[in-house]
Design an enzyme around this catalytic site. Structure first.
Site, PDB file in Angstrom:
ATOM      1  N   HIS A 298       0.825  -1.220   0.000  1.00 53.34           N
ATOM      2  CA  HIS A 298       0.000   0.000   0.000  1.00 53.34           C
ATOM      3  C   HIS A 298       0.853   1.260   0.000  1.00 53.34           C
ATOM      4  CE1 HIS A 298       0.238   1.091   4.381  1.00 53.34           C
ATOM      5  NE2 HIS A 298       0.278  -0.215   4.593  1.00 53.34           N
ATOM      6  N   ASP A 310       6.326   1.132   6.310  1.00 54.60           N
ATOM      7  CA  ASP A 310       4.880   0.864   6.324  1.00 54.60           C
ATOM      8  C   ASP A 310       4.167   1.885   5.445  1.00 54.60           C
ATOM      9  OD1 ASP A 310       2.348  -0.048   6.917  1.00 54.60           O
ATOM     10  OD2 ASP A 310       2.285   0.875   8.894  1.00 54.60           O
ATOM     11  N   GLU A 344      -5.163   1.937   3.076  1.00 56.29           N
ATOM     12  CA  GLU A 344      -5.017   0.725   3.898  1.00 56.29           C
ATOM     13  C   GLU A 344      -5.089   1.026   5.378  1.00 56.29           C
ATOM     14  OE1 GLU A 344      -3.103  -2.249   6.418  1.00 56.29           O
ATOM     15  OE2 GLU A 344      -2.450  -0.187   6.073  1.00 56.29           O
ATOM     16  N   GLU A 345      -4.477   2.129   5.803  1.00 57.42           N
ATOM     17  CA  GLU A 345      -4.383   2.422   7.237  1.00 57.42           C
ATOM     18  C   GLU A 345      -5.745   2.673   7.872  1.00 57.42           C
ATOM     19  OE1 GLU A 345      -1.885   1.847   8.845  1.00 57.42           O
ATOM     20  OE2 GLU A 345      -0.113   2.120   7.613  1.00 57.42           O
ATOM     21  N   ASP A 372       3.302  -6.287   3.781  1.00 58.23           N
ATOM     22  CA  ASP A 372       3.011  -5.188   4.707  1.00 58.23           C
ATOM     23  C   ASP A 372       3.406  -5.579   6.123  1.00 58.23           C
ATOM     24  OD1 ASP A 372       2.144  -2.749   5.672  1.00 58.23           O
ATOM     25  OD2 ASP A 372       0.020  -3.302   5.720  1.00 58.23           O
TER      26      ASP A 372
END
Length: 459
Positions: A298, A310, A344-345, A372
């Site tokens: 992501h 990340d 995504e987060e 991830d």
């Protein structure tokens, strides 16, 4: 200066992510009926062993050839140029445009942007000042989707609790207070419930705000952030994470009967959902172009770091896998599809919308992959699939004996591929060796692994 070993580790993470593609993408279907019977595992394993020369080429290109350090350098340029990429931000838009152009320049096929809607939350200025028993600045990070405070802040007495159970027992004391959770770390899956639902549980009893001990057993006085959820039937209150050290300090004060008063200021705001995109590129299959092997990471990140690990690293090793195949002049029989997710987060928002759009073709998806969990030195893969598919993956990973990375374990999971896994599509992720040494066999029950991920990624 970056030690050369770090480049090598990053390169290894790239081609361990690539090798499982070989049997699906350059080989024959796993189930081929010939003479009235299904191909035997022995037959498939022999075919897989025939790819050893291709694997050697990949290793040489990645570690010694023109691709040496390429993925690391691409990532460094990207993060240095763009910075953080929080959902709904202009920086995320710039990152998506950057990657769209980069994938086109890399001469990948069918580069396109699939539109989605993502949450748009802005942190704003934030602070927490202890006023009693002494003046002390409490370091905080507001949690995603939190509301803000009035400009003057919220000044209230603190109620410290060690668990949801204690909160329920002391519910009558919570009204008008700032609830501070000093929960013990048990494991990530269990303890993250305090970050996700701490505000709702406190608000049910009339609390005016909540401060939550960061979800980690390790701390260097650094709070973590992450997403949290409100409930439509409970008033919304501001919520943030605090450091382990400050949570412990306030717990000690409270145990002595000391009155604690805090002024909390948070400028957080939520705006209407923003336009965004999942970024897609492919190498089209030569024989089964309608069949898809999906590889992904992501692009979005939180706003308090560079988003290099990340999940910039995961996104870039996914891109590198396609680059290596292109550079070697290989044409997979199945289509390799790279997807760089957005949102995504916030719970896999972009991936969820991708699934809704493409699930009509779910029978065409052979394998879904996500990175991830960190691109540290690889140990192997975690794979979700049937027994025969698992055995095939074991045979595939034997190709990596030259670098001693052959492990295949169960539970190949990931936020962005979870929709496909739940629908029965096989999936996997690369498993770092620094986590394998702490493994208990099931990452959903392994507190130290998930905590280590949390610490490394500063969520």
């Amino acid at each position: 200066m970056i030690h050369p070993k770090k480049y090598i580790i990053f390169n290894y993470a790239v081609f361990i992510f690539l090798i499982p593609l070989l049997q699906l993408c350059t080989g024959k279907p796993m189930q081929v009926h010939s003479g009235g019977g299904e191909r035997s595992l022995e037959d498939i394993s022999m075919e897989i062993a025939g790819y050893s020369g291709v694997v050697k080429d990949i290793i040489n290109l990645t570690v010694y050839g023109k691709a040496q350090n390429r993925s690391y350098n691409r990532l460094a340029l990207f993060t240095d140029t763009i910075g953080n990429r929080v959902s709904g931000s202009e920086n995320l838009n710039k990152a998506i445009k950057y990657m769209y152009n980069a994938l086109q320049s890399d001469k990948l096929e069918n580069v396109n942007l699939e539109p989605v809607k993502v949450p748009h939350w802005v942190r704003g200025e934030e602070s927490a000042m202890m006023l009693e028993p002494r003046n002390y600045s409490v370091v905080i990070l507001g949690l995603g989707s939190s509301i803000g405070t009035p400009p003057e802040g919220i000044t209230a007495e603190v109620l410290v609790v060690a668990s949801f159970d204690e909160l329920e027992k002391r519910a009558a004391e919570a009204k008008g207070k700032i609830v501070v959770y000093n929960q013990a770390f048990v494991n990530y899956g269990e303890t993250v419930q305090y970050r996700s639902f701490g505000a709702v549980r406190a608000a049910k009893h009339g609390a005016v705000a909540s401060l939550i001990r960061s979800i980690t057993p390790f701390s260097i006085s650094s709070p973590h952030t992450g997403w949290q959820d409100y409930s439509s039937d409970v008033p919304k209150i501001p919520t943030a994470c605090i450091t382990v050290e400050d949570a412990e300090m306030m717990a000690r004060m409270a145990s002595r009967g000391t009155k604690i008063v805090i002024n909390l200021k948070m400028g957080a705001k939520t705006y209407p959902d923003a336009d965004s995109f999942n970024t897609v590129a492919e190498i089209t299959g030569s024989k089964f172009p309608e069949q898809v092997v999906l590889i992904s990471g992501h692009l979005d990140s939180w706003d308090v770091g560079q988003g290099a690990m990340d999940d910039g690293a995961g996104a870039f090793i996914s891109w590198e896998a396609l680059s290596l195949i292109k550079d070697l002049g290989l044409r997979p029989k199945r289509t390799l599809r790279l997807v760089l997710w957005t949102g995504e987060e916030q719970g896999g928002v972009g991936a969820s919308q991708y699934y809704q759009l493409h699930k009509v073709n779910i029978s065409k998806y052979s394998l879904v992959m996500e990175s991830d969990i960190g691109t540290f030195a690889p140990f192997g893969i975690r794979f979700t699939g049937g027994d025969k598919a698992h055995a095939v993956m074991k045979a595939v990973m034997q190709l990596l004996k030259p670098i001693n990375v052959t492990s295949v374990d169960p539970y190949g999971e990931g936020t962005d591929i979870s929709y496909w896994l739940q629908a029965g599509v096989p999936g996997l992720f690369v498993y770092p060796s620094c986590l394998a040494s702490m493994d208990t066999g099931n990452p959903r029950q392994d507190s130290e692994i998930m905590a280590f991920i949390e610490q490394c990624q500063f969520k």
